[in-house]
Motif scaffolding. Structure first.
Motif, mmCIF file in Angstrom:
data_model
loop_
_atom_site.group_PDB
_atom_site.id
_atom_site.type_symbol
_atom_site.label_atom_id
_atom_site.label_comp_id
_atom_site.label_asym_id
_atom_site.label_seq_id
_atom_site.Cartn_x
_atom_site.Cartn_y
_atom_site.Cartn_z
ATOM 1 N N LEU A 1 0.814 -1.209 0.000
ATOM 2 C CA LEU A 1 0.000 0.000 0.000
ATOM 3 C C LEU A 1 0.857 1.273 0.000
ATOM 4 N N ILE A 2 1.971 1.249 0.714
ATOM 5 C CA ILE A 2 2.849 2.423 0.768
ATOM 6 C C ILE A 2 3.379 2.760 -0.623
ATOM 7 N N LYS A 3 3.804 1.758 -1.360
ATOM 8 C CA LYS A 3 4.309 1.980 -2.715
ATOM 9 C C LYS A 3 3.196 2.495 -3.624
ATOM 10 N N ALA A 4 1.995 1.963 -3.435
ATOM 11 C CA ALA A 4 0.855 2.421 -4.224
ATOM 12 C C ALA A 4 0.560 3.894 -3.957
ATOM 13 N N ILE A 5 0.635 4.304 -2.704
ATOM 14 C CA ILE A 5 0.373 5.701 -2.339
ATOM 15 C C ILE A 5 1.436 6.621 -2.936
ATOM 16 N N VAL A 6 2.699 6.186 -2.871
ATOM 17 C CA VAL A 6 3.784 6.998 -3.440
ATOM 18 C C VAL A 6 3.567 7.208 -4.939
ATOM 19 N N LEU A 7 3.246 6.136 -5.658
ATOM 20 C CA LEU A 7 3.030 6.242 -7.099
ATOM 21 C C LEU A 7 1.814 7.109 -7.414
ATOM 22 N N ALA A 8 0.774 7.022 -6.595
ATOM 23 C CA ALA A 8 -0.430 7.826 -6.821
ATOM 24 C C ALA A 8 -0.159 9.310 -6.618
ATOM 25 N N ILE A 9 0.648 9.632 -5.616
ATOM 26 C CA ILE A 9 1.026 11.038 -5.391
ATOM 27 C C ILE A 9 1.832 11.558 -6.584
ATOM 28 N N ILE A 10 2.758 10.742 -7.064
ATOM 29 C CA ILE A 10 3.556 11.130 -8.225
ATOM 30 C C ILE A 10 2.658 11.350 -9.443
ATOM 31 N N GLU A 11 1.707 10.454 -9.652
ATOM 32 C CA GLU A 11 0.770 10.595 -10.773
ATOM 33 C C GLU A 11 -0.018 11.893 -10.672
ATOM 34 N N GLY A 12 -0.588 12.160 -9.499
ATOM 35 C CA GLY A 12 -1.382 13.371 -9.322
ATOM 36 C C GLY A 12 -0.574 14.640 -9.519
ATOM 37 N N LEU A 13 0.664 14.633 -9.042
ATOM 38 C CA LEU A 13 1.520 15.819 -9.148
ATOM 39 C C LEU A 13 1.995 16.079 -10.571
ATOM 40 N N THR A 14 2.274 15.014 -11.303
ATOM 41 C CA THR A 14 2.981 15.180 -12.574
ATOM 42 C C THR A 14 2.145 14.979 -13.826
ATOM 43 N N GLU A 15 0.938 14.447 -13.707
ATOM 44 C CA GLU A 15 0.156 14.124 -14.908
ATOM 45 C C GLU A 15 -0.067 15.330 -15.806
ATOM 46 N N TYR A 16 -0.375 16.475 -15.218
ATOM 47 C CA TYR A 16 -0.712 17.645 -16.026
ATOM 48 C C TYR A 16 0.423 18.672 -16.102
ATOM 49 N N LEU A 17 1.543 18.345 -15.480
ATOM 50 C CA LEU A 17 2.728 19.189 -15.603
ATOM 51 C C LEU A 17 3.581 18.665 -16.762
ATOM 52 N N PRO A 18 4.341 19.535 -17.414
ATOM 53 C CA PRO A 18 5.142 19.095 -18.569
ATOM 54 C C PRO A 18 6.449 18.419 -18.171
ATOM 55 N N VAL A 19 6.353 17.446 -17.257
ATOM 56 C CA VAL A 19 7.564 16.805 -16.746
ATOM 57 C C VAL A 19 7.559 15.289 -16.914
ATOM 58 N N SER A 20 6.498 14.736 -17.504
ATOM 59 C CA SER A 20 6.351 13.307 -17.776
ATOM 60 C C SER A 20 5.978 12.495 -16.533
ATOM 61 N N SER A 21 4.686 12.303 -16.353
ATOM 62 C CA SER A 21 4.208 11.492 -15.230
ATOM 63 C C SER A 21 4.629 10.037 -15.406
ATOM 64 N N THR A 22 4.534 9.539 -16.646
ATOM 65 C CA THR A 22 4.937 8.157 -16.910
ATOM 66 C C THR A 22 6.416 7.958 -16.601
ATOM 67 N N GLY A 23 7.225 8.915 -17.028
ATOM 68 C CA GLY A 23 8.653 8.828 -16.747
ATOM 69 C C GLY A 23 8.945 8.804 -15.263
ATOM 70 N N HIS A 24 8.267 9.661 -14.507
ATOM 71 C CA HIS A 24 8.482 9.704 -13.060
ATOM 72 C C HIS A 24 8.052 8.395 -12.394
#
Length: 261
Positions: free
Chosen positions: A3-26
Motif C-alpha cells: 500500500l505504501i508503494k501504491a500511495i507513493v506512485l499515486a502522489i507522483i501521478e497526481g503531481l505530474t500528470e498535467y505538468l510538462p515533466v512526464s508522469s509516466t517517466g516519473h
C-alpha cells in the motif's frame, strides 16, 4: 506492490500528470527504484490511477463539458492519432515503458526545449481551436508514447505551435487527456485479463486508494500549474527536467545501470 508503494506512485501521478515533466517517466523511475517496475500489476496500476487524474479535470472544468457537441468532436479528432499509432506500436511502447534510461534522455531533451518554448511561438488574438488545429495537437501528443517526453508537454507545445497562448494550450491538453487516458486504461485492462491475470482484493484496494489520491493531488496540481504558467511560463519545468535527467544519467553511467534497479 504494498500500500505504501501504491500511495507513493499515486502522489507522483497526481503531481505530474498535467505538468510538462512526464508522469509516466516519473512513475517508471520511482517503480524502478522500488524494484517493482517489471511487475504486471504495477504496469496496470500506473495506467488505471490516471482515472483519478481524469476526474480532477472533470470536476474543475465541468462547465466546459456542457458547452456543445463540437467540443467533444474536436477532442475525438485530436485523439485519433494516438489510437492509430498506439495500436500500431503497442509492443514497442511496452518495451520502452521498462527503460529508465530512455526516460532520463528524453527528460533532458524536453527540458532544453521548454527553456526556449516561450520564445519560439507567438500567440494570435484568435484563440479558437478548430478541427485542423485539434488534429495537429493530437499528432504532437503522440510523441509522448516515448516515456520521458510528457503527454502534457507534447500537447501544450503542439497547441503553442498553432498560435495558442500558454493557458489555452494547457487547458486543451487537460481535456485531451480524458479520452487518451480512458483509451489507455481500457486497452491495458483488456490486455491484462487477456494474459490470464487476475486482481486480488488487496490490489483492488490499492487501485481505489490510488485513484482517490491521484484525484486530490491532481486537483491541486492543475490549479497551481495554470496560475504559475500564466505568470512565469515553462522555464522552471525545463530546469527541473534537465536536473532530474542529468542526475539519472550520472547514476546510470557512474553508479549503477538504471535497468538493474
Amino acid at each position: 506492490m504494498d500500500l505504501i508503494k501504491a500511495i507513493v506512485l499515486a502522489i507522483i501521478e497526481g503531481l505530474t500528470e498535467y505538468l510538462p515533466v512526464s508522469s509516466t517517466g516519473h512513475m517508471i523511475i520511482a517503480s524502478s527504484f522500488m524494484g517493482i517496475a517489471s511487475d504486471d500489476f504495477t504496469k496496470l496500476f500506473t495506467i488505471v490511477i490516471q482515472l483519478g487524474a481524469i476526474l480532477s479535470v472533470l470536476v474543475l472544468y465541468w462547465k466546459r463539458f456542457f458547452q456543445s457537441v463540437d467540443f467533444y468532436l474536436k477532442l475525438l479528432v485530436a485523439f485519433i492519432p494516438a489510437v492509430i499509432l498506439g495500436s500500431l506500436f503497442s509492443g514497442l511502447i511496452d518495451q520502452l515503458l521498462e527503460s529508465p534510461l530512455i526516460v532520463a534522455i528524453f527528460l533532458v531533451i524536453g527540458g532544453f526545449l521548454l527553456l526556449k518554448i516561450d520564445t519560439l511561438f507567438t500567440p494570435s488574438e484568435n484563440q479558437e481551436i478548430g478541427y485542423k488545429t485539434a488534429f495537429k495537437i493530437g499528432c504532437f501528443q503522440c510523441l509522448a508514447m516515448i516515456p520521458g517526453v510528457s503527454r502534457s508537454a507534447a500537447s501544450i507545445i503542439g497547441g503553442m505551435s498553432q498560435k495558442l497562448n500558454r493557458t489555452t494550450a494547457a487547458e486543451f491538453s487537460f481535456f485531451l487527456a480524458i479520452p487518451t487516458m480512458l483509451g489507455a486504461t481500457a486497452k491495458k485492462s483488456f490486455d491484462y485479463y487477456q494474459n490470464g491475470l487476475t486482481i486480488t482484493p488487496e490490489q483492488v484496494n490499492a487501485l481505489i486508494i490510488g485513484n482517490a489520491i491521484a484525484f486530490i493531488v491532481g486537483m491541486i496540481a492543475i490549479k497551481s500549474f495554470i496560475t504559475y504558467l500564466g505568470k512565469h511560463g515553462f522555464k522552471i519545468f525545463g530546469y527541473y527536467r534537465i536536473f532530474i535527467g542529468v542526475v539519472l544519467l550520472i547514476i546510470h553511467y557512474f553508479v549503477q545501470p538504471l535497468t538493474t534497479f
